[in-house]
Design an enzyme around this catalytic site. Structure first.
Site, mmCIF file in Angstrom:
data_model
loop_
_atom_site.group_PDB
_atom_site.id
_atom_site.type_symbol
_atom_site.label_atom_id
_atom_site.label_comp_id
_atom_site.label_asym_id
_atom_site.label_seq_id
_atom_site.Cartn_x
_atom_site.Cartn_y
_atom_site.Cartn_z
ATOM 1 N N ARG A 1 -24.913 21.469 -29.940
ATOM 2 C CA ARG A 1 -25.788 20.455 -30.538
ATOM 3 C C ARG A 1 -27.260 20.872 -30.397
ATOM 4 O O ARG A 1 -27.716 21.213 -29.306
ATOM 5 C CB ARG A 1 -25.545 19.125 -29.815
ATOM 6 N N GLY B 1 -24.877 9.265 -29.378
ATOM 7 C CA GLY B 1 -24.113 8.253 -30.126
ATOM 8 C C GLY B 1 -22.674 8.664 -30.347
ATOM 9 O O GLY B 1 -21.762 7.825 -30.333
ATOM 10 N N PRO C 1 1.224 -9.739 -8.433
ATOM 11 C CA PRO C 1 0.060 -10.461 -8.957
ATOM 12 C C PRO C 1 -0.891 -10.907 -7.842
ATOM 13 O O PRO C 1 -2.102 -10.874 -8.008
ATOM 14 C CB PRO C 1 0.684 -11.657 -9.684
ATOM 15 N N PHE D 1 7.685 2.305 -8.973
ATOM 16 C CA PHE D 1 7.295 2.093 -7.565
ATOM 17 C C PHE D 1 6.817 0.647 -7.470
ATOM 18 O O PHE D 1 5.684 0.330 -7.828
ATOM 19 C CB PHE D 1 6.172 3.080 -7.237
ATOM 20 N N GLY D 2 7.711 -0.229 -7.032
ATOM 21 C CA GLY D 2 7.441 -1.664 -7.087
ATOM 22 C C GLY D 2 6.742 -2.179 -5.840
ATOM 23 O O GLY D 2 7.360 -2.815 -4.981
ATOM 24 N N GLU E 1 -3.555 3.174 -7.008
ATOM 25 C CA GLU E 1 -3.110 3.794 -5.733
ATOM 26 C C GLU E 1 -4.140 3.604 -4.634
ATOM 27 O O GLU E 1 -4.372 4.491 -3.808
ATOM 28 C CB GLU E 1 -2.735 5.268 -5.930
ATOM 29 N N SER F 1 -11.286 2.479 -4.399
ATOM 30 C CA SER F 1 -12.227 3.300 -3.613
ATOM 31 C C SER F 1 -12.580 2.580 -2.308
ATOM 32 O O SER F 1 -12.771 3.227 -1.269
ATOM 33 C CB SER F 1 -13.496 3.566 -4.425
ATOM 34 N N GLU F 2 -12.631 1.267 -2.361
ATOM 35 C CA GLU F 2 -12.950 0.503 -1.142
ATOM 36 C C GLU F 2 -11.828 0.684 -0.104
ATOM 37 O O GLU F 2 -12.098 0.853 1.094
ATOM 38 C CB GLU F 2 -13.121 -0.991 -1.473
ATOM 39 N N SER G 1 -4.636 -4.814 -3.151
ATOM 40 C CA SER G 1 -5.175 -4.094 -1.984
ATOM 41 C C SER G 1 -4.454 -4.537 -0.710
ATOM 42 O O SER G 1 -4.176 -3.719 0.170
ATOM 43 C CB SER G 1 -6.676 -4.371 -1.846
HETATM 44 N N1 CAA Z 1 1.606 5.872 7.151
HETATM 45 C C1 CAA Z 1 2.514 5.304 7.987
HETATM 46 N N2 CAA Z 1 2.383 4.046 8.478
HETATM 47 C C2 CAA Z 1 1.306 3.342 8.096
HETATM 48 C C3 CAA Z 1 0.332 3.856 7.226
HETATM 49 C C4 CAA Z 1 0.515 5.181 6.756
HETATM 50 N N3 CAA Z 1 -0.361 5.747 5.932
HETATM 51 N N4 CAA Z 1 -0.613 2.929 7.012
HETATM 52 C C5 CAA Z 1 -0.262 1.855 7.750
HETATM 53 N N5 CAA Z 1 0.903 2.114 8.393
HETATM 54 C C6 CAA Z 1 1.632 1.237 9.316
HETATM 55 C C7 CAA Z 1 0.742 0.885 10.502
HETATM 56 O O1 CAA Z 1 0.812 1.864 11.498
HETATM 57 C C8 CAA Z 1 1.311 -0.442 10.959
HETATM 58 O O2 CAA Z 1 2.477 -0.186 11.707
HETATM 59 P P1 CAA Z 1 2.870 -1.088 13.022
HETATM 60 O O3 CAA Z 1 3.154 -2.441 12.446
HETATM 61 O O4 CAA Z 1 4.068 -0.428 13.578
HETATM 62 O O5 CAA Z 1 1.674 -1.078 13.907
HETATM 63 C C9 CAA Z 1 1.763 -1.083 9.634
HETATM 64 O O6 CAA Z 1 1.927 -0.005 8.693
HETATM 65 C C10 CAA Z 1 0.742 -2.061 9.086
HETATM 66 O O7 CAA Z 1 -0.463 -1.336 8.953
HETATM 67 P P2 CAA Z 1 -1.881 -2.012 8.787
HETATM 68 O O8 CAA Z 1 -2.035 -3.092 9.832
HETATM 69 O O9 CAA Z 1 -2.885 -0.929 8.752
HETATM 70 O O10 CAA Z 1 -1.751 -2.708 7.374
HETATM 71 P P3 CAA Z 1 -2.795 -3.536 6.557
HETATM 72 O O11 CAA Z 1 -2.134 -4.759 6.070
HETATM 73 O O12 CAA Z 1 -4.095 -3.667 7.291
HETATM 74 O O13 CAA Z 1 -2.989 -2.622 5.226
HETATM 75 C C11 CAA Z 1 -3.979 -0.930 3.867
HETATM 76 C C12 CAA Z 1 -3.438 -1.341 5.231
HETATM 77 C C13 CAA Z 1 -4.464 0.502 4.055
HETATM 78 C C14 CAA Z 1 -5.124 -1.800 3.403
HETATM 79 C C15 CAA Z 1 -2.819 -0.975 2.830
HETATM 80 O O14 CAA Z 1 -2.453 -2.298 2.535
HETATM 81 C C16 CAA Z 1 -3.156 -0.266 1.534
HETATM 82 O O15 CAA Z 1 -3.046 0.957 1.445
HETATM 83 N N6 CAA Z 1 -3.526 -1.038 0.476
HETATM 84 C C17 CAA Z 1 -3.721 -0.460 -0.842
HETATM 85 C C18 CAA Z 1 -2.428 -0.505 -1.597
HETATM 86 C C19 CAA Z 1 -2.357 0.457 -2.730
HETATM 87 O O16 CAA Z 1 -2.793 1.605 -2.627
HETATM 88 N N7 CAA Z 1 -1.761 0.029 -3.822
HETATM 89 C C20 CAA Z 1 -1.574 0.886 -4.946
HETATM 90 C C21 CAA Z 1 -0.240 0.648 -5.545
HETATM 91 S S1 CAA Z 1 0.462 1.954 -6.437
HETATM 92 C C22 CAA Z 1 -0.396 2.133 -7.842
HETATM 93 O O17 CAA Z 1 -1.503 1.679 -7.986
HETATM 94 C C23 CAA Z 1 0.297 2.949 -8.865
HETATM 95 C C24 CAA Z 1 -0.428 3.096 -10.129
HETATM 96 O O18 CAA Z 1 -0.203 2.404 -11.062
HETATM 97 C C25 CAA Z 1 -1.387 4.207 -10.277
#
Ligand code: CAA
Length: 383
Positions: free
Chosen positions: A271, A343, A129, A124-125, A366, A369-370, A133
């Site tokens: 223990r 320990g 870098p 899931f790309g 994914e 927490s923030e 978030s």
């Molecule tokens: N479902 C559908 N659409 C969504 C959505 C959702 N859950 N969340 C946002 N959107 C849509 C919005 O409605 C908006 O659409 P329009 O342009 O049509 O209005 C568009 O997407 C942009 O949304 P935002 O303005 O809310 O976007 P943002 O830039 O403010 O970002 C965010 C929102 C929640 C912070 C998001 O960037 C996010 O979730 N960040 C965290 C990323 C993440 O979880 N990364 C983990 C990667 S995977 C991983 O970690 C795997 C591993 O190894 C374990």
């Protein structure tokens, strides 16, 4: 009245995964963790057991189960080993799901059977870098030339994406600009295509026997048909995928907390100090009681979010809540588990240390927490 019972099929499933995890994973979990070894043996056995493509329709090689059943599988694996749970969760939630939900019929026919049963894994790309978030800040770009996508850029922290079974990755890329906004699309890239290289990331504190990759795209050229869904829908596809994916991270928090709690309880009863089992001291007994309460609360939240998902009702807020709460419960339980071991909790021969290290990823991967708090606060229309 709500019904809190699992179905008999779900109970059987839970028991069979628990038995598998105890028999096959538990004896080797510490050793493969120490060696940072991605286990083809265990991954192969999990394929044979049908743990990939759990919710995917049977016509594409999947098992057509409900989401809660899938989450029970992840929970039971995480009770014993976060890394095997991660291999399964990443493949189901992040590898298979985008193709299952957004792919064309041809794409589903081409990719899903091998990802469900064919011992092939898919990444899931999303993360880069400079874009974690802030997932919309991708720099990876793709240009359409002569009906072919030419992709340049890089990705980081991609689970299951640099091993012998990796078949490819779904890449979020900037494909242009419309109405003054970046146009983001998802493109399927097969492993082995010229210019696509991957590197397994080593020296991790956590999830050491899970395969984590850095990916590089240097003029990688794939057919125009490898676009997933519609051009410009990529970010929403990724976000929708994460809404579901966060349920599996929540299940990992729940299962990990359960596993750490069981280790802590067992040790505290065995223990002795000052002539009595340490569980009989109120300071320790109350810690264990708090763990039991928190795990029960987390289980309620995680299963309810899955139930909403299975009902086809909105679940994005509950999925963020479940992920946030269960991973933070695991944090507290793992901490108590180490503390109760004294320990010995600091020694890698005991699983307490591994639970403590593996927990941390869940507050970061994914969506930190923030970010979960941000998603919840947006649902509450706080801003
Ligand atoms: N479902 C559908 N659409 C969504 C959505 C959702 N859950 N969340 C946002 N959107 C849509 C919005 O409605 C908006 O659409 P329009 O342009 O049509 O209005 C568009 O997407 C942009 O949304 P935002 O303005 O809310 O976007 P943002 O830039 O403010 O970002 C965010 C929102 C929640 C912070 C998001 O960037 C996010 O979730 N960040 C965290 C990323 C993440 O979880 N990364 C983990 C990667 S995977 C991983 O970690 C795997 C591993 O190894 C374990």
């Amino acid at each position: 009245m709500p019904n809190y019972d699992l179905t008999s099929e779900q109970e059987m499933l839970r028991n069979s995964i628990r038995e598998f995890a105890e028999r096959e994973i538990k004896p080797v979990r510490l050793e493969i963790d120490r060696n940072e070894e991605f286990s083809y043996d265990l991954t192969g056995k999990m394929f044979d057991l049908g743990l990939f493509g759990v919710t995917c329709p049977a016509e594409y090689g999947g098992h057509g189960m409900d989401y809660l059943s899938y989450i029970l599988i992840v929970e039971e694996l995480a009770r014993v080993d976060a890394c095997q749970a991660a291999t399964v969760a990443a493949q189901n939630s992040l590898g298979i799901a985008p193709i299952q939900y957004f792919g064309s019929k041809q794409q589903k026919e081409k990719y899903l059977p091998m990802l469900c049963t064919g011992k092939k894994l898919w990444g899931f790309g999303l993360t880069e870098p400079g874009a974690g978030s802030d997932a919309g800040n991708s720099k990876t770009n793709a240009t359409l030339k002569d009906d072919q996508w030419v992709i340049n850029g890089s990705k980081i922290f991609i689970t299951n994406a640099a091993n012998d079974w990796t078949a490819g990755v779904t890449v979020q890329a900037v494909t242009g600009e419309s109405d003054g906004r970046k146009e983001i699309s998802c493109i399927l890239v097969d492993a082995g295509v010229k210019g696509f290289t991957s590197r397994a990331m080593k020296n991790k504190m956590t999830w050491r026997s899970s395969n984590t990759a850095e990916l590089y795209f240097d003029d990688v050229t794939v057919p125009g048909d490898n676009l997933l869904g519609k051009r410009g829908d990529g970010f929403k596809q990724m976000m929708q995928t994460l809404d579901r994916g966060r349920l599996s991270i929540a299940a990992m928090g729940l299962g990990g907390a359960q596993g750490a709690f069981e280790e802590a309880l067992k040790y505290a009863k065995e223990r002795k100090a000052f002539g009595k089992p340490i569980s009989s001291f109120q300071a320790n007994a109350f810690k264990l009681a708090d763990c039991a309460v928190e795990i029960e609360a987390a289980r309620g939240l995680v299963y309810k979010a899955c139930w909403l998902c299975d009902q086809g009702r909105p679940f994005g807020k509950e999925s963020a809540m479940a992920k946030l709460f269960a991973s933070e419960v695991f944090h507290r339980v793992a901490n108590h588990c180490v503390q109760l071991h004294g320990g010995y909790g600091l020694m890698e021969e005991y699983p307490a240390a591994k639970f403590y290290r593996d927990q941390k990823l869940l507050e970061i991967g994914e969506g930190t927490s923030e970010i979960q708090r941000l998603v919840i606060a947006r649902h509450l229309e706080c801003f």
